[in-house]
Design a protein around this motif. Structure first.
Motif, mmCIF file in Angstrom:
data_model
loop_
_atom_site.group_PDB
_atom_site.id
_atom_site.type_symbol
_atom_site.label_atom_id
_atom_site.label_comp_id
_atom_site.label_asym_id
_atom_site.label_seq_id
_atom_site.Cartn_x
_atom_site.Cartn_y
_atom_site.Cartn_z
ATOM 1 N N SER A 191 0.875 -1.155 0.000
ATOM 2 C CA SER A 191 0.000 0.000 0.000
ATOM 3 C C SER A 191 0.912 1.203 0.000
ATOM 4 C CB SER A 191 -0.885 -0.015 1.239
ATOM 5 O OG SER A 191 -0.056 -0.041 2.365
ATOM 6 N N ALA A 192 1.411 1.485 -1.105
ATOM 7 C CA ALA A 192 2.397 2.553 -1.178
ATOM 8 C C ALA A 192 1.717 3.889 -1.410
ATOM 9 C CB ALA A 192 3.357 2.279 -2.299
ATOM 10 N N ASP A 193 2.484 4.887 -1.203
ATOM 11 C CA ASP A 193 2.047 6.233 -1.502
ATOM 12 C C ASP A 193 1.723 6.309 -2.993
ATOM 13 O OD1 ASP A 193 1.720 8.863 -1.874
ATOM 14 O OD2 ASP A 193 3.547 9.489 -0.830
ATOM 15 N N GLU A 194 0.536 6.665 -3.291
ATOM 16 C CA GLU A 194 0.064 6.628 -4.681
ATOM 17 C C GLU A 194 0.910 7.490 -5.613
ATOM 18 O OE1 GLU A 194 -2.781 4.803 -5.637
ATOM 19 O OE2 GLU A 194 -2.537 3.989 -3.618
ATOM 20 N N ASN A 195 1.373 8.589 -5.056
ATOM 21 C CA ASN A 195 2.008 9.573 -5.923
ATOM 22 C C ASN A 195 3.492 9.323 -6.172
ATOM 23 O OD1 ASN A 195 -0.473 10.947 -5.894
ATOM 24 N ND2 ASN A 195 0.075 11.800 -3.889
ATOM 25 N N GLU A 196 4.085 8.446 -5.368
ATOM 26 C CA GLU A 196 5.529 8.298 -5.510
ATOM 27 C C GLU A 196 5.898 6.917 -6.021
ATOM 28 O OE1 GLU A 196 7.795 9.066 -1.989
ATOM 29 O OE2 GLU A 196 9.612 9.078 -3.208
ATOM 30 N N PRO A 197 6.818 6.837 -6.964
ATOM 31 C CA PRO A 197 7.272 5.514 -7.414
ATOM 32 C C PRO A 197 7.955 4.781 -6.267
ATOM 33 C CG PRO A 197 8.627 7.266 -8.368
ATOM 34 C CD PRO A 197 7.520 7.935 -7.642
ATOM 35 N N SER A 198 7.683 3.479 -6.180
ATOM 36 C CA SER A 198 8.296 2.725 -5.089
ATOM 37 C C SER A 198 8.687 1.335 -5.566
ATOM 38 C CB SER A 198 7.330 2.643 -3.915
ATOM 39 O OG SER A 198 6.091 2.156 -4.381
ATOM 40 N N LYS A 199 9.358 0.614 -4.697
ATOM 41 C CA LYS A 199 9.935 -0.665 -5.055
ATOM 42 C C LYS A 199 9.628 -1.645 -3.931
ATOM 43 C CE LYS A 199 14.585 -2.056 -6.474
ATOM 44 N NZ LYS A 199 15.939 -1.564 -6.700
ATOM 45 N N PRO A 200 9.240 -2.894 -4.228
ATOM 46 C CA PRO A 200 8.942 -3.824 -3.139
ATOM 47 C C PRO A 200 10.220 -4.327 -2.465
ATOM 48 C CG PRO A 200 8.676 -4.903 -5.261
ATOM 49 C CD PRO A 200 9.041 -3.486 -5.557
ATOM 50 N N CYS A 201 10.198 -4.435 -1.157
ATOM 51 C CA CYS A 201 11.340 -4.996 -0.428
ATOM 52 C C CYS A 201 11.160 -6.508 -0.364
ATOM 53 C CB CYS A 201 11.427 -4.420 0.978
ATOM 54 S SG CYS A 201 12.666 -5.269 1.983
ATOM 55 N N PRO A 202 12.140 -7.277 -0.826
ATOM 56 C CA PRO A 202 12.004 -8.733 -0.828
ATOM 57 C C PRO A 202 11.990 -9.306 0.580
ATOM 58 C CG PRO A 202 13.900 -8.020 -2.134
ATOM 59 C CD PRO A 202 13.423 -6.835 -1.368
ATOM 60 N N ASN A 203 12.415 -8.533 1.560
ATOM 61 C CA ASN A 203 12.456 -9.052 2.919
ATOM 62 C C ASN A 203 11.158 -8.772 3.684
ATOM 63 O OD1 ASN A 203 13.793 -10.187 5.295
ATOM 64 N ND2 ASN A 203 13.717 -8.079 6.031
ATOM 65 N N CYS A 204 10.801 -7.483 3.845
ATOM 66 C CA CYS A 204 9.607 -7.171 4.640
ATOM 67 C C CYS A 204 8.367 -7.017 3.761
ATOM 68 C CB CYS A 204 9.841 -5.910 5.460
ATOM 69 S SG CYS A 204 9.952 -4.410 4.464
ATOM 70 N N ARG A 205 8.599 -7.038 2.446
ATOM 71 C CA ARG A 205 7.506 -6.988 1.467
ATOM 72 C C ARG A 205 6.718 -5.685 1.456
ATOM 73 N NH1 ARG A 205 5.679 -13.147 1.219
ATOM 74 N NH2 ARG A 205 7.767 -13.982 1.341
ATOM 75 N N LYS A 206 7.234 -4.696 2.108
ATOM 76 C CA LYS A 206 6.567 -3.399 2.028
ATOM 77 C C LYS A 206 7.035 -2.697 0.766
ATOM 78 C CE LYS A 206 5.974 -2.329 6.894
ATOM 79 N NZ LYS A 206 6.865 -1.998 7.989
ATOM 80 N N MET A 207 6.252 -1.739 0.311
ATOM 81 C CA MET A 207 6.694 -0.935 -0.806
ATOM 82 C C MET A 207 7.540 0.205 -0.251
ATOM 83 S SD MET A 207 5.590 -2.451 -3.466
ATOM 84 C CE MET A 207 5.800 -1.300 -4.820
ATOM 85 N N VAL A 208 8.761 0.322 -0.766
ATOM 86 C CA VAL A 208 9.642 1.381 -0.273
ATOM 87 C C VAL A 208 9.669 2.513 -1.296
ATOM 88 C CG1 VAL A 208 11.924 1.842 0.701
ATOM 89 C CG2 VAL A 208 11.079 -0.511 0.580
ATOM 90 N N PRO A 209 9.263 3.708 -0.903
ATOM 91 C CA PRO A 209 9.327 4.825 -1.841
ATOM 92 C C PRO A 209 10.783 5.072 -2.278
ATOM 93 C CG PRO A 209 8.148 5.424 0.166
ATOM 94 C CD PRO A 209 8.769 4.099 0.411
ATOM 95 N N LEU A 210 10.973 5.350 -3.538
ATOM 96 C CA LEU A 210 12.336 5.472 -4.060
ATOM 97 C C LEU A 210 13.145 6.560 -3.354
ATOM 98 C CD1 LEU A 210 12.102 4.844 -7.910
ATOM 99 C CD2 LEU A 210 12.547 3.243 -6.052
ATOM 100 N N SER A 211 12.487 7.656 -3.005
ATOM 101 C CA SER A 211 13.232 8.737 -2.355
ATOM 102 C C SER A 211 13.808 8.264 -1.010
ATOM 103 C CB SER A 211 12.319 9.936 -2.124
ATOM 104 O OG SER A 211 11.263 9.556 -1.279
ATOM 105 N N GLN A 212 13.001 7.473 -0.313
ATOM 106 C CA GLN A 212 13.447 6.927 0.975
ATOM 107 C C GLN A 212 14.585 5.931 0.765
ATOM 108 O OE1 GLN A 212 10.192 5.161 3.265
ATOM 109 N NE2 GLN A 212 11.730 4.032 4.408
ATOM 110 N N LEU A 213 14.441 5.125 -0.285
ATOM 111 C CA LEU A 213 15.457 4.124 -0.624
ATOM 112 C C LEU A 213 16.803 4.808 -0.877
ATOM 113 C CD1 LEU A 213 15.380 1.026 -1.132
ATOM 114 C CD2 LEU A 213 15.205 1.546 -3.548
#
Lengths: 289, 270
Positions: free
Chosen positions: A26-48
């Motif tokens: 359930s990622a932030d709709e407005n920001e591109p993100s990437k799934p984490c293979p470990n915790c399976r959350k969507m990580v926003p690219l800026s945070q990454l």
């Protein structure tokens, strides 16, 4: 940025529930993100990016060699050696020329290692960083030669070497000559070492085959990134050969440290400071601050 | 290249692997006298995939380290089909360092499809054990000759082949990867092993042309008394020459030998 300590034991990719990138998200709709293979959350690219390609859960995403150099070296201190040297098809190996060209175009690097001189928190050193996106960091004659030259130049300059490894092993398209690079680089490490100079390796995911069996394991101090796969034979080959279930966390950095082959596991959040401190401790520098 | 050359490299792979081909122990029995086998790595175990010890070569003491595949099925199991574990490489290194201390020449006989690929081998640091062998052989202050007598499989073979002289039997092979492994990775088809064998340039004549070895040992008399006799004389002669050299110079030459392998054109940007 806060960094949550790396507390979990990463799973081997062959274990149930290991390394599947299932998108739950359930990622932030407005920001591109990437799934984490470990915790399976969507990580926003800026945070990454702000966290040097790591997830809050501690998972370390792969990083290309230029990113690593920018991340570890002081700004504008890196000067590259032997840039742009390309491999030749010494053995007339079918498809190798095309493969090299395609890889160069896709990856933007000329070969699987970048070498040069830099400062890390003001500490002068020579550095080589392998490139996972160039034929999985495989070692052919150019990689072997560039790393060998890095140690030779470091000797002339009286400087320590910091080496980041990531590799699938010897490059089979260069046959026996790629195998010989294990001996060539080891010889250079030995001479540099005999001159009383410091060599630090940082093993990153994945480091296997001929690179593990040579300069990756020859450092005075061997650091590893959390969760990095480190081994001689790869896990799939071992499972196929032995037909045994691999133990939990097999060949992960934590497992390899438990068995005595890695000095410390250092996440990216503290990596630069740790490397700089180790360099300082080996070059006669006094404690800073 | 003609079609018949395609099968040639793989024919040699098959010959190199053939049961009945002399193994390390055969060489020791026929070339070395009064051999005393020495066991164990002093850390963990004795790995029977490597047979090592001291004996006489033409009346002079030498250290011999051989990767042993075994001559019959019972022996093959005992010697783990010539696939050493880390403790095997550590035993080999211990014996070579001992040879250095007593200024004995070292003979390595290499015949392996590769270092053992298994859980225990990884847990005990297969990569580190091989790396250490390579580094220490490079700097060993005593003369060394490695002979590839059958299969020279990747890092597991190189670990015992960083020597002053590296020789290969006519039908031995030396490669970074098995032709089957290469074919399955590159072409997802292990049946293309013949093609891969050809492309990998893994024969003795390829290795000679690439400067990886100094000499090819002919196999016409393989396993006969005359074969071992010639090899014994050849080794004796080689060690006479190598022992006459200043030891630092010897190590320097060895280092340069490997330093100059596969030097690409570093001319500059393209």
């Amino acid at each position: 940025m806060p960094f949550i300590e790396f507390l979990f034991k990463p799973k081997n990719e062959l274990e149930k529930g290991g390394r599947q990138s299932v998108q739950i998200a359930s990622a932030d709709e407005n920001e591109p993100s990437k799934p984490c293979p470990n915790c399976r959350k969507m990580v926003p690219l800026s945070q990454l990016w702000a966290n040097h390609n790591t997830c809050e859960c501690g998972y370390h995403f792969r990083m290309n060699a230029r990113q690593r150099i920018n991340f570890i070296c002081d700004t504008d201190t890196f000067s590259e050696w032997d840039a742009g040297v390309v491999s030749r098809d010494i053995l007339d190996f079918p498809g190798y020329i095309t493969k090299l060209e395609n890889t160069r175009n896709a990856c933007g690097e000329s070969e699987a290692v970048i070498c040069g001189r830099a400062k890390i928190e003001g500490e002068d050193c020579c550095i080589f960083v392998m490139e996972p996106y160039f034929m999985m960091g495989s070692m052919g004659t150019v990689v072997g030669e560039k790393i060998t030259r890095t140690f030779e130049r470091a000797m002339e300059l009286g400087l320590p070497v910091v080496g980041y490894t990531v590799s699938g092993g010897a490059r089979m398209q260069e046959g026996i000559l790629s195998l010989m690079q294990m001996a060539k680089t080891s010889g250079a490490v030995k001479r540099h070492s005999d001159a009383g100079l410091f060599y630090l390796t940082v093993i990153t995911d994945p480091t296997t085959g001929g690179v593990t069996a040579s300069f990756a394991m020859e450092g005075d101090v061997i650091l590893a990134e959390p969760g990095a796969l480190i081994g001689f034979a790869g896990p799939r080959v071992i499972e196929q050969t032995t037909r045994k279930k691999l133990p939990a966390g097999f060949q992960k950095a934590e497992f390899v440290m438990e068995h005595g082959f890695v000095d410390a596991i250092v996440p990216r959040s503290t990596q630069k400071a740790t490397i700089a401190q180790l360099l300082r401790m080996h070059t006669g520098g006094e404690r800073v601050g | 290249m003609a079609k018949n050359t395609v099968s040639k490299a793989y024919d040699r792979v098959k010959l190199a692997r053939q049961n009945g081909r002399p193994t390390g122990v055969d060489y020791i029995e026929n070339i070395i006298t009064d051999f005393i086998e020495l066991h164990g790595d002093r850390n963990y175990a004795d790995d029977e995939a490597i047979v090592g010890g001291i004996g006489y070569l033409d009346g002079k003491p030498v250290t011999v380290v051989a990767i042993e595949k075994g001559r019959n099925s019972k022996e093959r199991v005992a010697h783990n089909f010539g696939a050493p574990h880390p403790e095997g490489y550590r035993k080999a290194l211990r014996l070579m360092k001992q040879a250095e201390k007593f200024r004995r020449p070292v003979i390595c006989l290499v015949d392996t499809s590769g270092a053992y690929c298994g859980i225990g081998a990884e847990e005990r640091g297969q990569g580190q054990a091989i790396a250490q062998c390579i580094v220490e052989m490079m700097a060993l202050k005593t003369p060394s000759v490695s002979i590839l007598i059958g299969e020279g499989g990747s890092g597991g073979a190189l670990a015992l082949a960083v020597a002053d002289r590296v020789w290969m039997l006519e039908n031995a092979v030396y490669s970074a990867i098995s032709p089957e492994g290469c074919a399955s990775i590159l072409w997802k088809d292990s049946s293309k092993a013949e093609e891969a064998a050809e492309s990998l340039k893994l024969t003795a004549s390829d290795a000679l042309a690439l400067g990886v070895i100094e000499e090819i040992i002919p196999e016409q008399e393989l396993g006969k008394e005359s074969f071992y006799e010639k090899l014994r004389v050849k080794l004796s002669r080689e060690f006479r020459e190598l022992t006459s050299m200043d030891v630092d110079q010897l190590v320097q030459h060895r280092f340069e030998r490997f330093r100059n392998l596969g030097v690409p054109d570093m001319g500059g940007k393209k």
